[in-house]
Design an enzyme around this catalytic site. Structure first.
Site, PDB file in Angstrom:
ATOM      1  N   ASP A  36       1.602  15.333  -5.656  1.00 34.20           N
ATOM      2  CA  ASP A  36       0.542  14.894  -6.559  1.00 34.20           C
ATOM      3  C   ASP A  36       1.069  14.849  -7.979  1.00 34.20           C
ATOM      4  O   ASP A  36       1.986  15.594  -8.335  1.00 34.20           O
ATOM      5  CB  ASP A  36      -0.648  15.862  -6.477  1.00 34.20           C
ATOM      6  CG  ASP A  36      -1.964  15.215  -6.870  1.00 34.20           C
ATOM      7  OD1 ASP A  36      -2.798  14.965  -5.979  1.00 34.20           O
ATOM      8  OD2 ASP A  36      -2.165  14.945  -8.073  1.00 34.20           O
ATOM      9  N   ASP A  62       5.072  11.082  -9.536  1.00 30.61           N
ATOM     10  CA  ASP A  62       4.388   9.942 -10.147  1.00 30.61           C
ATOM     11  C   ASP A  62       4.732   8.749  -9.271  1.00 30.61           C
ATOM     12  O   ASP A  62       5.849   8.227  -9.335  1.00 30.61           O
ATOM     13  CB  ASP A  62       4.883   9.732 -11.575  1.00 30.61           C
ATOM     14  CG  ASP A  62       4.231   8.531 -12.253  1.00 30.61           C
ATOM     15  OD1 ASP A  62       3.471   7.798 -11.578  1.00 30.61           O
ATOM     16  OD2 ASP A  62       4.488   8.306 -13.448  1.00 30.61           O
ATOM     17  N   ASN A  89      -1.811   8.314   0.133  1.00 26.31           N
ATOM     18  CA  ASN A  89      -3.206   8.522  -0.240  1.00 26.31           C
ATOM     19  C   ASN A  89      -3.439   8.440  -1.746  1.00 26.31           C
ATOM     20  O   ASN A  89      -4.566   8.193  -2.172  1.00 26.31           O
ATOM     21  CB  ASN A  89      -3.673   9.892   0.273  1.00 26.31           C
ATOM     22  CG  ASN A  89      -5.014  10.276  -0.284  1.00 26.31           C
ATOM     23  OD1 ASN A  89      -6.052   9.773   0.129  1.00 26.31           O
ATOM     24  ND2 ASN A  89      -5.030  11.178  -1.265  1.00 26.31           N
ATOM     25  N   TYR A 153      -9.439  -2.686  -8.646  1.00 21.96           N
ATOM     26  CA  TYR A 153      -9.410  -1.790  -7.490  1.00 21.96           C
ATOM     27  C   TYR A 153      -9.379  -2.579  -6.186  1.00 21.96           C
ATOM     28  O   TYR A 153      -8.564  -2.300  -5.297  1.00 21.96           O
ATOM     29  CB  TYR A 153     -10.638  -0.887  -7.535  1.00 21.96           C
ATOM     30  CG  TYR A 153     -10.653   0.196  -6.480  1.00 21.96           C
ATOM     31  CD1 TYR A 153      -9.731   1.232  -6.512  1.00 21.96           C
ATOM     32  CD2 TYR A 153     -11.600   0.184  -5.461  1.00 21.96           C
ATOM     33  CE1 TYR A 153      -9.749   2.235  -5.561  1.00 21.96           C
ATOM     34  CE2 TYR A 153     -11.628   1.185  -4.505  1.00 21.96           C
ATOM     35  CZ  TYR A 153     -10.705   2.200  -4.547  1.00 21.96           C
ATOM     36  OH  TYR A 153     -10.726   3.188  -3.600  1.00 21.96           O
ATOM     37  N   LYS A 157      -6.334  -2.600  -3.433  1.00 18.16           N
ATOM     38  CA  LYS A 157      -6.531  -2.155  -2.053  1.00 18.16           C
ATOM     39  C   LYS A 157      -6.359  -3.306  -1.065  1.00 18.16           C
ATOM     40  O   LYS A 157      -5.914  -3.085   0.074  1.00 18.16           O
ATOM     41  CB  LYS A 157      -7.909  -1.509  -1.906  1.00 18.16           C
ATOM     42  CG  LYS A 157      -8.057  -0.205  -2.688  1.00 18.16           C
ATOM     43  CD  LYS A 157      -7.022   0.840  -2.267  1.00 18.16           C
ATOM     44  CE  LYS A 157      -7.287   2.202  -2.891  1.00 18.16           C
ATOM     45  NZ  LYS A 157      -6.329   3.240  -2.438  1.00 18.16           N
TER      46      LYS A 157
END
Length: 251
Positions: A36, A62, A89, A153, A157
Site C-alpha cells: 500500500d 506507489d 486492488n 474513474y 476501470k
C-alpha cells in the site's frame, strides 16, 4: 487450506477490500504481502494477521511508479518467495463532472487505477512465466459501464477490463489465468466518506437496495485463485447487487 504456502501480493491492502482479500487469502494458508502507499497502515494490518497466526508482511508501494513496483516485487520475493498470486486492488475515485475535471484528476486516476495494474501485472508475469503458473485478479468496478460524474474513474476501470482480457490472451500459454472482479456499492471507508445526499442517490439506483461487503469481494477473489478454476480466464465477475444489469432511476 487449498492455498497453503501460495505466495500472494495484494495491492491497496491497508484497508477496505484489499485488507479483506489479503485476510481471506491468509486464512486459506497463503503467505501474503499487503502492499500500500500507506506503508504504516499496511504494516499494522500485517502485524495483526501475524498475531492471528498468519504469514503476512506489509510493504510500501506507489503503483504508479515503475521503480517502486520493481522494489515491491523484489522485497516480496525475498520475504515469501516467487509470487503465485497477484491481486491488483489499489485504486481511487475522484468523481467530477466533465466540465470541472482537471488534468491532474484525470492523470492520477488513470495512473493509480490503470497504470498500476499494468506495472504490477508485468512484474508478476516476469516471475510467473518461467514457472508456467500463476493467478492475476484485477479489481475493476461496475462503473466501467458508465455513470454520471465518473469519466476518469469509468475510463480507468474500463481499461482494467480490457487489460484483463489482453493479459489473459497473452499469458494463457503459460498457464497463468487473469480475471477481473467488478464490484458495485461495497461498504468500505471510501464509500462511507461520501456525503449523505450522494449515498441516497446511489441507494436509489441500487436494484437490491443493499450494499455489499468487502468479504463478498474476497470470496469472489478466492474463486478466481483456486486451483479448480485453472480453465477460467479473461472473465469479469460482477459483485454489484444487480447494478450491472440495470440501475433504477433516482426518484
Amino acid at each position: 487450506m487449498e492455498l497453503a504456502e501460495k505466495a500472494c501480493v495484494v495491492t491497496g491492502a491497508a484497508q477496505g477490500m484489499g485488507l479483506a482479500i489479503a485476510t481471506d487469502l491468509a486464512e486459506q494458508g497463503a503467505r501474503v504481502i499487503l502492499a500500500d502507499l500507506n506503508a504504516d497502515g499496511a504494516q499494522a494490518a500485517a502485524a495483526q494477521l501475524r498475531r492471528d497466526g498468519h504469514n503476512a508482511h506489509g510493504l510500501a508501494v506507489d503503483v504508479m511508479a515503475a521503480d517502486s513496483v520493481t522494489d515491491l516485487f523484489a522485497a516480496a520475493e525475498d520475504a515469501i518467495g516467487p509470487i503465485d498470486i497477484l491481486v491488483n486492488n489499489a485504486g481511487l475515485s475522484m468523481d467530477t463532472s466533465v466540465r470541472k475535471m482537471t488534468q491532474a484528476v484525470w492523470d492520477r486516476t488513470i495512473g493509480v487505477n490503470l497504470t498500476g495494474v499494468a506495472l504490477c501485472s508485468q512484474a508478476a508475469a516476469q516471475s510467473m512465466i518461467p514457472r508456467r503458473s500463476g493467478r492475476i485478479v484485477n479489481i475493476a468496478s461496475r462503473a466501467w459501464l458508465g455513470w454520471w460524474g465518473q469519466l476518469p474513474y469509468a475510463a480507468s476501470k474500463g481499461g482494467v477490463v480490457s487489460a484483463t482480457r489482453s493479459l489473459a490472451i497473452e499469458l494463457a500459454r503459460y498457464e497463468i489465468t487473469v480475471n477481473c472482479i467488478a464490484p458495485g456499492l461495497i461498504d468500505t471507508p471510501l464509500l462511507r466518506a461520501e456525503p449523505p445526499e450522494v449515498m441516497e442517490r446511489l441507494m436509489q439506483a441500487q436494484p437490491t437496495g443493499t450494499i455489499g461487503t468487502a468479504q463478498d469481494v474476497a470470496w469472489a477473489t478466492r474463486y478466481f485463485v483456486a486451483p479448480a478454476t485453472r480453465s477460467v480466464t479473461g472473465q469479469v465477475l460482477y459483485v454489484c447487487g444487480g447494478k450491472s444489469l440495470y440501475a433504477r432511476p433516482a426518484v
